[in-house]
Structures are given as structure tokens and as C-alpha cells.
Design a protein around this motif. Structure first.
Motif, short mmCIF file in Angstrom:
data_model
loop_
_atom_site.label_atom_id
_atom_site.label_comp_id
_atom_site.label_asym_id
_atom_site.label_seq_id
_atom_site.Cartn_x
_atom_site.Cartn_y
_atom_site.Cartn_z
N SER A 130 0.87 -1.16 0.00
CA SER A 130 0.00 0.00 0.00
C SER A 130 0.91 1.22 0.00
O SER A 130 1.74 1.37 0.90
CB SER A 130 -0.88 -0.06 1.26
N ASN A 140 -3.14 3.90 -2.92
CA ASN A 140 -3.97 2.75 -2.55
C ASN A 140 -3.86 2.47 -1.05
O ASN A 140 -3.70 1.33 -0.63
CB ASN A 140 -3.60 1.52 -3.39
N PRO A 164 -9.52 -0.86 1.37
CA PRO A 164 -8.68 -0.10 0.45
C PRO A 164 -9.47 1.05 -0.17
O PRO A 164 -10.67 0.93 -0.40
CB PRO A 164 -8.29 -1.12 -0.63
N ASP A 166 -9.83 4.16 -3.24
CA ASP A 166 -9.49 4.58 -4.60
C ASP A 166 -10.02 5.99 -4.76
O ASP A 166 -11.22 6.21 -4.59
CB ASP A 166 -10.13 3.63 -5.61
N SER A 311 -8.07 -4.34 -5.79
CA SER A 311 -9.14 -4.05 -4.84
C SER A 311 -10.49 -4.03 -5.56
O SER A 311 -11.53 -4.00 -4.91
CB SER A 311 -8.90 -2.70 -4.17
N ARG A 319 -4.19 1.88 -10.48
CA ARG A 319 -4.51 2.52 -9.21
C ARG A 319 -5.11 1.54 -8.22
O ARG A 319 -5.06 1.74 -7.02
CB ARG A 319 -5.50 3.68 -9.41
N ASN A 320 -5.73 0.47 -8.74
CA ASN A 320 -6.43 -0.47 -7.87
C ASN A 320 -5.58 -1.68 -7.46
O ASN A 320 -6.10 -2.60 -6.85
CB ASN A 320 -7.72 -0.95 -8.54
#
Lengths: 533, 275
Positions: A130, A140, A164, A166, A311, A319-320
Motif C-alpha cells: 500500500s 492505494n 482499500p 481509490d 481491490s 490505481r487499484n
């Protein structure tokens, strides 16, 4: 807006309370970073036909970090602002403001605990990492609680749990896990050994979304879905004199992911690429180094099989990602050496990178070689780079030649078997003139018959003093007879760094997992501000 | 040292226990799509340089068959993949399609489509990536229709196309309601990037349901502000297809009519001009 007010209120109240208690122990610092882009439409290079060029004409991003420290406590928050920003999607603009991050942390003698948004990593990051890289709009972080306990005999235990995030929303799943690490030694051999696990628990809404999609699959494509998924890892770092060796092996079970390379049957009898799967994933990473006085060797290897860990299983966006597997090719600082970058293939890749560094008096010779293959042994990327560097008291020369073989079809999602073979000679000269004055000149050529053909780049950076730096550069695209000039300056003063640059930049494709994102050419003015307080 | 190894083993055992104790399989049945009175508008964002788009089109064509023609697919070319090749015969991108993309928002990736003008779950924009199309279409089809549309096309003596559209409101409606009319063309053979092709580009790709003209204003033409249940509305429009420069074969054209309220599609219907 409500969240912003709450955040500001939170900071103010906290400050008041702390100041009443003991003002001397309070410390506050912050960082403000902002980038503004102004459009200058240029249809010749393709900097047009998007809302940024046709309508909005300007846009920007800004982040304000505030940290406060009091005794064992640390309070942090970050306010994010995006106005007509092209960071999220260069083909569109994005406007939103809010709290991007807040965190409260208490550090004890042998433990620390934090709540709110937190960052962290297990092992080398294969199953969980992360982090934030706001220039790529990556943040994240996980909203929840994380604790670390330092046990006797150099043992450490980390546990975490949360949701998490976003951008400004939370993903519909819980992520929890931990890491156990022990630093120990056998004689003069130092080891850091550990294991970790990361678990995902999907919210009912996410399960419903998945079922809604996969229930239409044909029986031969049926997917087993699970409410939770598990990832485990084992890692070991070893250091013995000149020798060091790190390795990590990870597995992942029951995790739903979209396999864009897997065929799915349609009712028409045809098939299309792309279907959900929950098959077991594996990843292996190792790094080996020998560092003698006269010469050093480095070897890095990676094996990935179905190791997408997101995520949001519907997302194709980096980004995920809940983990991080570094690309095997080296980070390139020169513009044209970085033109064709082999992104990590999370669905399947085996790769090797080798490096030799040989210093000889004032000279330094470096050889590096990267080989990346798909799991079926088809070649994805090869790179061979020989670099020479010469330094004396006031100047530096760098020269080299790189050969690249890049599978454009795979990395940029283009059909067929498009490969780009290119030779890249490069040279750099740096000279310290007097005091803080210096001059750097660099030039590269990318010689290829494929894609956009030959590209040439020349750049210059002149530091007038420790405050002022001026830069000027130009790229030339031979096939289309197009020039991409850029130029500007940076001013460093007080606690800040301020830049103003006119930029023309070549377009390019960025693809991941079968989905392509086009990064359009840029034409305009960039203003950057970075200041600490 | 033994204690530390015990800790490591204990940590592994803990995960192993959690791992093996998780029997949380989700039970679900495979189903086949069902069609009903509600129809769904799918606006596919495409471009001749988009290598993934043909797979998206193949998926939509298959879904169209599976959902028993309850889908009305429109392919509009706009965005950075839509610049024609130097060898291209046509430029499917028009000022109107560029404006439509600006209105609906650019996708984060391709293939992408706007399903019934509902917002994508993964973002704030309308375009959705192909791995959510089946569920979004299915959800949109399960909605109880608020309007019924009947279309009739007539070729007039002077070879114009007359479209008569009749609306039946199935529930009371307050607030502005808009009608939107698109002119599409099938069977256009031209270059198209295709991930599946050995060369990456298909020279004779058949482009179907290509949006050629938005007949109404891009935000629709207002029908009225209030409609009673079972109220009907009939109107017609006459088009001279030869007056549109970008229509290649009038016999391959079709018209679609869709009704919007609050920027959401309530109902859609398609009629071929030369059935």
C-alpha cells in the motif's frame, strides 16, 4: 465539502488542545505540491480533440500535506484537489476536492499503532503493498488499523485490517493480514526471514456484481466464486560479506480476477478474449548480488503466473493494485531509453536482469541485460546496454549504446506480432563551471524502422546558481518531420521549488491486461509549485 | 533460535488454518438472458485504431443475439483511437460524435460502451468496460418499461424516408422528456485495428451500426413536461438520405429513436429504412 470542513475542524481542535497542554513539544510541518497545465492546441502532433484542448484549456492538481507531532503521537492529513485534471484520464478532465488521507499514529517503546489511512508492505510487496505516487495518481492506502510489535530477539509482527481506497471512495471489500519477520544471524551471515498473509473479504455488493456478470457464462466457462481470498508469502534476505541474496515466493487462492487473455464462448458460437477466473496464482522474485572491490555482479529474476491482486476485480487500472511487482527493466533516466517500457505482465511472465559494474580509476563501465518471456517462452522484451562513465573533479561524461527488442503487440495491446527493434546511442556531458554554476548536455537517438521510425533528442540544462536552473530540449520525429521543443526554468528559493516550462511531448500507448489507455501528446505550459513549511 | 523458528511455524500454521477453514463458495446458477418489453441502448465508443474494439463489437453482437434483439447497438467513433489511417476510405469520426463523447465522458480504457446512459459503477463517467456489459445490460432489461415506442418507416414518392414514431406512456411522468434520433449505417468496409489479426489491422473490416448523423440536437428535442398514464404522442420526420454526404448506401441505413429523462434512457427502438 462536509469532509473538508471536518478535516479542518479536526486539525484546528487538535492544535488548540495540544497547544494548551505543552506548546514546546508540538511540531507541525507540511508540504504543498501543485501542478498546473495550460493547453496550447497542436493538431500536428495530436494534442487536440480532448476536453482539455478544445474546451477547458487549463487544469491542475494540488496536494496539501499537514503533519503534527506531539510526544508519541503523530497526526497527518492530506487535502487533495483536482480541477480539470488530465491525470486520471488524459482524454477527459477530472474535477474533485476532498480529504485524500488522514492518519493518527502512536509510537511506543516497542510497538506502534495507527488508525485512519495507512500504508504498508509485506515482504517485497508481492502480496501486499500500500503506497502512494501522486504524480501517477496512485494512492492505494487502506482505511483501517495497523499495528507493529517489536518482539525480543529482533522479531517483528505487523497486523493490519481495513478497506482499500481509490480516489475519494472505499472499495467494497475488507483487506486484512500480517507479517512476521525475524532478523537473525549465523556467524557473519545476516538473515531476515519472514512470512506473511493477506486476506480479502468481498462485500455482498461486490459478490452480487460478480455473479451478475458470470452467471451468463456458458457451462464450460463457469467460474467458482468465493466470498474471501487468501494470499501467502515467504521471504528471506541473506547478506554475507560481498554476497547478498533475497528471495520471495507467494501464492494466491480464490481471488477473482479478469483474465484478458483467456477465451470465453459466446452464444453465437464465437469466442472473445476475457473472462473472470479464480485460479491459483503464483509469484517468485529473487535478487542476487556479488559486490567485490574491483567489480560487482547483480542478477534479478521473476516468475509470475496469474498474480493480479486488485481491490476491484472489474478494474483495469494500476490505481487499484493491492500489490507491487516491479518491472524487470531498469529505470531509465534518458528520454529515448525510456520510450519503450516493458510493464510487468501480471498474468504471466518470466524474466531475468543481469548487471555488471566495473570501475577503473576515473572510469566506470556498466553492462546490463534484461530478458523477458511469456510463460509459453515467447519473447516479450530484450535489452542490452553498455555504458561508460568518466568523472573528474569538475566534469562527467556518460556514453553508451543500448539495443532493445520490444513486443509492441503485447505491451501496447496491438494485434499481430509487432516488434520494435531499436538501437539507442546516448551521450551526456556535465560540467561544473564555477561555484554553483553547471551545464549538462545530453543527446540520444532511437534508431528503428518500426513504429514512428527514428527519433532524435537533444537537451541542455544550465544551473546559473543554486536558485536558478534553465532547460531547453528538442525531439525530432524523422518520419513525420515533427519537432517537439521544450524549455523553461526552475527556481529554488526559501523552502520551495517553482517551475515554468513550455512542453511538447510525443504521444504513446499505455496498455495493461488487454485494455489500452492512450496517453495523448501534450502541448502546453506546465507550472509546478512545491513548498515546505 | 528454536523459539524464533517456532514463531515462524506458528505464523504459517495460523494462515494455513485460516486458509483451509475457508469454505465460502458462492452458490449461483448459470442462466440464459431473457428479453422483455424493455429495450436497451448500447452506445459503443470505438475508433479505427482501437485494437481491442473489434472484440467488444463481437461481444455486443453475440449479446444482441442472446438477448433476442432487445439490444439496440450504436457504434460511434470518437477519441484518440478514431483518427483514420492514411489508407482509410472513411472518417467515421464527425463533429457530432466528438461532441457526443464529450457529453458522455471519455472511457478509461477500451472496449467501452455506454449502457442505457447509466453511470458506470467503477467511476463517475458513463462508459463501462466490457467486463461489466452483461450484468449492466441484464439489469437495464429487467426494468419495468415506462414508455412503449412504435416505429414505422415509409419511403415517399420522392425517395425520402419518413419515420413515424408513436409513444405510449405507461406511467405518469413529470419533468422534461426528450426524444433523440440517430441515423446509422451498416456494411461499411474499411480499415480497422484488430488485436486478433496477424498484422494488427484488418483491411476489409465490416463496420456495422455506425452512427452517421444525430438528427435531433445532441441533448435531444423536448417532447413535453408532463405526460399522463396511457397518454400517446405521435410525430414524424422526413429525411432526404441523399442530402447527407457521409451516407454511402441508403439501403443500409436505419434509424433509432430513444427517449430520455434526466439524461437516462427510458426506452429505445430501431427501424430499418429499407426493411
Amino acid at each position: 465539502m462536509k469532509k473538508t470542513l471536518l478535516s479542518i475542524g479536526f486539525i484546528v481542535c487538535w492544535n488548540v488542545l495540544v497547544c494548551q497542554d505543552n506548546e514546546k513539544e508540538l511540531a507541525i510541518n507540511g508540504l504543498f505540491v501543485s501542478n498546473l497545465n495550460f493547453a496550447i492546441k497542436d493538431e500536428k502532433i495530436g494534442a487536440s480533440a480532448t476536453p482539455f484542448y478544445e474546451d477547458k484549456k487549463w487544469g491542475g492538481d494540488a496536494w496539501l500535506d499537514i503533519n503534527a507531532y506531539y510526544r508519541n503521537w503523530q497526526f497527518s492529513t492530506r487535502l487533495d484537489g483536482y480541477h480539470h485534471s488530465i491525470l486520471l484520464n488524459p482524454e477527459d478532465v477530472y474535477t474533485k476536492y476532498g480529504i485524500g488521507y488522514f492518519n493518527v499514529r502512536y509510537s511506543g517503546d516497542n510497538f506502534n499503532i495507527e488508525g485512519g489511512h495507512f500504508y504498508g508492505q509485506i515482504g517485497n510487496g508481492l502480496i501486499m503493498r500500500s503506497y502512494r505516487d501522486l504524480n501517477l495518481l496512485i494512492d492505494n492506502s487502506i482505511l483501517g488499523v495497523k499495528g507493529e510489535v517489536y518482539l525480543p530477539r529482533n522479531q517483528k509482527l505487523m497486523l493490519f485490517g481495513g478497506k482499500p481506497k481509490d480516489l475519494f471512495h472505499l472499495e467494497p471489500l475488507w483487506n486484512a493480514g500480517g507479517e512476521y519477520r525475524n532478523d537473525w544471524k549465523i556467524g557473519s551471515v545476516y538473515l531476515s526471514t519472514g512470512a506473511g498473509g493477506s486476506f480479502k473479504f468481498l462485500d455482498q455488493s461486490m459478490i452480487n456484481d460478480l455473479v451478475d456478470e458470470v452467471q451468463y457464462y456458458f457451462p464450460e466457462d463457469r467460474v467458482e466464486l468465493y466470498r474471501s481470498s487468501q494470499a501467502i508469502t515467504f521471504f528471506n534476505d541473506l547478506s554475507a560479506g560481498v554476497f547478498n541474496w533475497a528471495l520471495e515466493y507467494s501464492m494466491k487462492f480464490h481471488d477473482p480476477f479478469y483474465n484478458s487473455e483467456s477465451l470465453r464462448t459466446l452464444g453465437s458460437g464465437e469466442n472473445v478474449l476475457g473472462r473472470f477466473e479464480t485460479k491459483t496464482g503464483k509469484a517468485f522474485y529473487t535478487q542476487f548480488g556479488l559486490d567485490f572491490e574491483k567489480i560487482s555482479f547483480q542478477l534479478e529474476g521473476k516468475y509470475i503466473d496469474r498474480f493480479i491482486n486488485k481491490s476491484d476485480p472489474f478494474s483495469f487500472n494500476y490505481r487499484n493494485d493491492l500489490n507491487f511487482i516491479p518491472p524487470m527493466a531498469r529505470v531509465q533516466t534518458y528520454r529515448l531509453k525510456a520510450r519503450y517500457i516493458p510493464a510487468t505482465q501480471f498474468l504471466g511472465e518470466k524474466s531475468l536482469q543481469m548487471g555488471i559494474t566495473y570501475p577503473l580509476k576515473k572510469h566506470l563501465f556498466q553492462w546490463s541485460n534484461t530478458l523477458i518471456y511469456k510463460l509459453d517462452n515467447s519473447r516479450l522484451y530484450e535489452e542490452y546496454d553498455l555504458q561508460w562513465e568518466h568523472r573528474d573533479e569538475s566534469s562527467k561524461w556518460v556514453g553508451g549504446l543500448m539495443y532493445q527488442d520490444y513486443n509492441q503487440s503485447i505491451y501496447e495491446g496491438k494485434g499481430g506480432n509487432l516488434r520494435i527493434q531499436s538501437w539507442i546511442p546516448y551521450v551526456e556531458f556535465y560540467k561544473r563551471i564555477k561555484g554553483d554554476q553547471s551545464l549538462k548536455i545530453e543527446s540520444q537517438s532511437l534508431l528503428t524502422e518500426q513504429d514512428k521510425g527514428n527519433l532524435f533528442f537533444v537537451g541542455m540544462e544550465y544551473a546559473l546558481s543554486s536558485q536558478w536552473t534553465f532547460n531547453l530540449s528538442c525531439m525530432y520525429e524523422q518520419k513525420a518531420s515533427l519537432f517537439y521543443p521544450s524549455g523553461g526554468f526552475f527556481y529554488r528559493g526559501g523552502n520551495g521549488l517553482y517551475g515554468l516550462n513550455f512542453v511538447k511531448q510525443l504521444e504513446g500507448y499505455v496498455c495493461s491486461g488487454g485494455i489500452c489507455r492512450y496517453e495523448p501528446a501534450f502541448s502546453g505550459v506546465k507550472v509546478s509549485v512545491q513548498t515546505r513549511f | 533460535m528454536n523459539k524464533q523458528i517456532s514463531n515462524l511455524v506458528a505464523f504459517f500454521l495460523l494462515f494455513f488454518i485460516i486458509l483451509t477453514s475457508c469454505d465460502d463458495k458462492v452458490e449461483y446458477d448459470l442462466i440464459r438472458p431473457e428479453s422483455g418489453p424493455q429495450k436497451v441502448l448500447v452506445e459503443e465508443v470505438s475508433g479505427v485504431r482501437c485494437p481491442n474494439c473489434p472484440d467488444g463489437t463481437r461481444l455486443l453482437d453475440a449479446l444482441q443475439k442472446e438477448f433476442d434483439s432487445s439490444l439496440v447497438v450504436v457504434t460511434f467513433h470518437a477519441g484518440s483511437f478514431s483518427f483514420p489511417y492514411s489508407e482509410s476510405k472513411y472518417d467515421f469520426k464527425t463533429d457530432q460524435t466528438v461532441e457526443l463523447l464529450q457529453k458522455l465522458g471519455s472511457p478509461l480504457g477500451y472496449p467501452a460502451a455506454i449502457i442505457q446512459r447509466t453511470k458506470a459503477s467503477q467511476g463517475d463517467g458513463y462508459p463501462q468496460l466490457s467486463n461489466t456489459w452483461s450484468s449492466s445490460i441484464s439489469n437495464a432489461l429487467s426494468v419495468e418499461p415506462k414508455i412503449k415506442i412504435n416505429l414505422e418507416t415509409v419511403i415517399t414518392a420522392d425517395e425520402h424516408v419518413k419515420l413515424i414514431y408513436n409513444l405510449l406512456f405507461l406511467e405518469k411522468m413529470d419533468g422534461p422528456v426528450f426524444t433523440n434520433i440517430y441515423l446509422l449505417e451498416d456494411g461499411l468496409i474499411d480499415y480497422q485495428a484488430d488485436l486478433r489479426d496477424d498484422n494488427g489491422v484488418v483491411e476489409k473490416y465490416e463496420h456495422n451500426h455506425v452512427l452517421k448523423q444525430i438528427i435531433t440536437p445532441i441533448n435531444g428535442e423536448i417532447l413535453g413536461n408532463s405526460f399522463d398514464i396511457l397518454e400517446t404522442y405521435t410525430d414524424s420526420i422526413t429525411l432526404d438520405l441523399k442530402s447527407y454526404d457521409n451516407i454511402e448506401v441508403p439501403q443500409n441505413t436505419s434509424l433509432i429513436v430513444f427517449i430520455t429523462r434526466d439524461d437516462k434512457v427510458l426506452q429505445v427502438e430501431k427501424a430499418y429504412n429499407y426493411p
